[in-house]
Design an enzyme around this catalytic site. Sequence first.
Site, PDB file in Angstrom:
ATOM      1  N   GLU A   7       0.854  -1.185   0.000  1.00 31.46           N
ATOM      2  CA  GLU A   7       0.000   0.000   0.000  1.00 31.46           C
ATOM      3  C   GLU A   7       0.892   1.238   0.000  1.00 31.46           C
ATOM      4  O   GLU A   7       1.779   1.375   0.858  1.00 31.46           O
ATOM      5  CB  GLU A   7      -0.942   0.051   1.196  1.00 31.46           C
ATOM      6  CG  GLU A   7      -1.807   1.307   1.156  1.00 31.46           C
ATOM      7  CD  GLU A   7      -3.039   1.252   2.024  1.00 31.46           C
ATOM      8  OE1 GLU A   7      -4.013   1.963   1.698  1.00 31.46           O
ATOM      9  OE2 GLU A   7      -3.038   0.518   3.028  1.00 31.46           O
ATOM     10  N   SER A  65      -4.790   1.365   7.949  1.00 33.82           N
ATOM     11  CA  SER A  65      -5.167   0.403   6.913  1.00 33.82           C
ATOM     12  C   SER A  65      -4.163  -0.744   6.814  1.00 33.82           C
ATOM     13  O   SER A  65      -4.537  -1.866   6.479  1.00 33.82           O
ATOM     14  CB  SER A  65      -5.343   1.092   5.561  1.00 33.82           C
ATOM     15  OG  SER A  65      -4.155   1.720   5.151  1.00 33.82           O
ATOM     16  N   GLY A 104      -0.680   7.160   5.724  1.00 34.44           N
ATOM     17  CA  GLY A 104      -1.592   8.009   6.478  1.00 34.44           C
ATOM     18  C   GLY A 104      -0.903   8.726   7.631  1.00 34.44           C
ATOM     19  O   GLY A 104       0.233   8.434   7.993  1.00 34.44           O
ATOM     20  N   GLY A 105      -1.624   9.692   8.170  1.00 32.67           N
ATOM     21  CA  GLY A 105      -1.087  10.448   9.295  1.00 32.67           C
ATOM     22  C   GLY A 105      -0.245  11.639   8.911  1.00 32.67           C
ATOM     23  O   GLY A 105       0.119  12.446   9.762  1.00 32.67           O
ATOM     24  N   GLY A 158       1.196   5.055   0.655  1.00 35.15           N
ATOM     25  CA  GLY A 158       0.491   6.012   1.497  1.00 35.15           C
ATOM     26  C   GLY A 158       0.044   5.336   2.776  1.00 35.15           C
ATOM     27  O   GLY A 158      -0.825   4.467   2.759  1.00 35.15           O
ATOM     28  N   HIS A 201      -2.132  10.959  -4.767  1.00 35.59           N
ATOM     29  CA  HIS A 201      -3.334  11.104  -5.601  1.00 35.59           C
ATOM     30  C   HIS A 201      -3.151  12.107  -6.737  1.00 35.59           C
ATOM     31  O   HIS A 201      -4.110  12.392  -7.461  1.00 35.59           O
ATOM     32  CB  HIS A 201      -4.560  11.490  -4.766  1.00 35.59           C
ATOM     33  CG  HIS A 201      -4.799  10.594  -3.597  1.00 35.59           C
ATOM     34  ND1 HIS A 201      -4.904   9.234  -3.735  1.00 35.59           N
ATOM     35  CD2 HIS A 201      -4.929  10.867  -2.263  1.00 35.59           C
ATOM     36  CE1 HIS A 201      -5.096   8.696  -2.534  1.00 35.59           C
ATOM     37  NE2 HIS A 201      -5.110   9.664  -1.636  1.00 35.59           N
ATOM     38  N   GLU A 239      -6.811   4.580  -5.674  1.00 32.92           N
ATOM     39  CA  GLU A 239      -7.841   5.241  -4.877  1.00 32.92           C
ATOM     40  C   GLU A 239      -7.907   6.740  -5.182  1.00 32.92           C
ATOM     41  O   GLU A 239      -6.962   7.335  -5.683  1.00 32.92           O
ATOM     42  CB  GLU A 239      -7.566   5.046  -3.388  1.00 32.92           C
ATOM     43  CG  GLU A 239      -7.691   3.606  -2.924  1.00 32.92           C
ATOM     44  CD  GLU A 239      -7.603   3.479  -1.410  1.00 32.92           C
ATOM     45  OE1 GLU A 239      -7.472   4.507  -0.720  1.00 32.92           O
ATOM     46  OE2 GLU A 239      -7.653   2.332  -0.918  1.00 32.92           O
TER      47      GLU A 239
END
Length: 275
Positions: A88, A103, A92-93, A90, A164, A189
Amino acid sequence: MTHPLKSFAARRLRPFLSDSTWERMRDPLKRRPQEPAPRPSRAERLAAMDLTQLATHFKTDKWGTHRYTPHYERHFAPFRDKPITVLEIGIGGYARAGRGGKSLRMWKHYFRRGQIVGLDIQDKSFVDAPRITTYRGSQTDPAVLQRILDDVGELTIVIDDGSHRPEHVRETFAYLFPRLAHGGLYAIEDTQTSYWPERGGSDDRDDPTTTMALVKSLVDGLNYEEFVDESYEPTYTDLHVVAVHCYHNLVIIEKGDNREGTRRRAILKSRYAEQ
């Protein structure tokens, strides 16, 4: 209770006992209270959850803010008990200390035998745990991507939840998709940024540089064998993308062998007779 004792008790004691007391005397084991079943362990409880339940448990935005988990469940379920590697992009945070990894933890408990790998521009090494490994670097840096591949081996599932920005999404896909396992899945995503100039996209839906322009080209490529241009040379994705599943802000691409053949010459006889 032995037979003689039962006979004696039936004659002398039964008239003075309640039904429940008599039943306990006749068969003590029958009336013994059952012990409560042992409470499942945390790992067992998590293993019994579906992906949406896991997303809720770990508080990842793949359910709630987004509605991705039912789509992922549909495509990822066949891999749940297989020894695969999932990347994955990315974690997060953002740059906040000690934040992120929700995730990755969800994927760990969904893919019971899977190795989960995360890549982020920030240091997220605090997320590292058994079956979870993180790397720091840019999703468009070939050296970082290749180091991951060298370390963990073949990837079965890639999930791009990185910047993204369309230019980054396209670069990452160009490098990783050819290195994805046959039969693997590549998810992108938050494709809404394709339509947002402020996030690197364009308000021109025919702009060829966006993420969705890439997706549209993959759909055309699924049917490359039907192109009437005899000089057309199929690309790598033409030959290896076998399905493109589009959902709201999410795309899942299947890799395989896209060489089914065509009847265009038999049907378009007059066109090819002239040539």
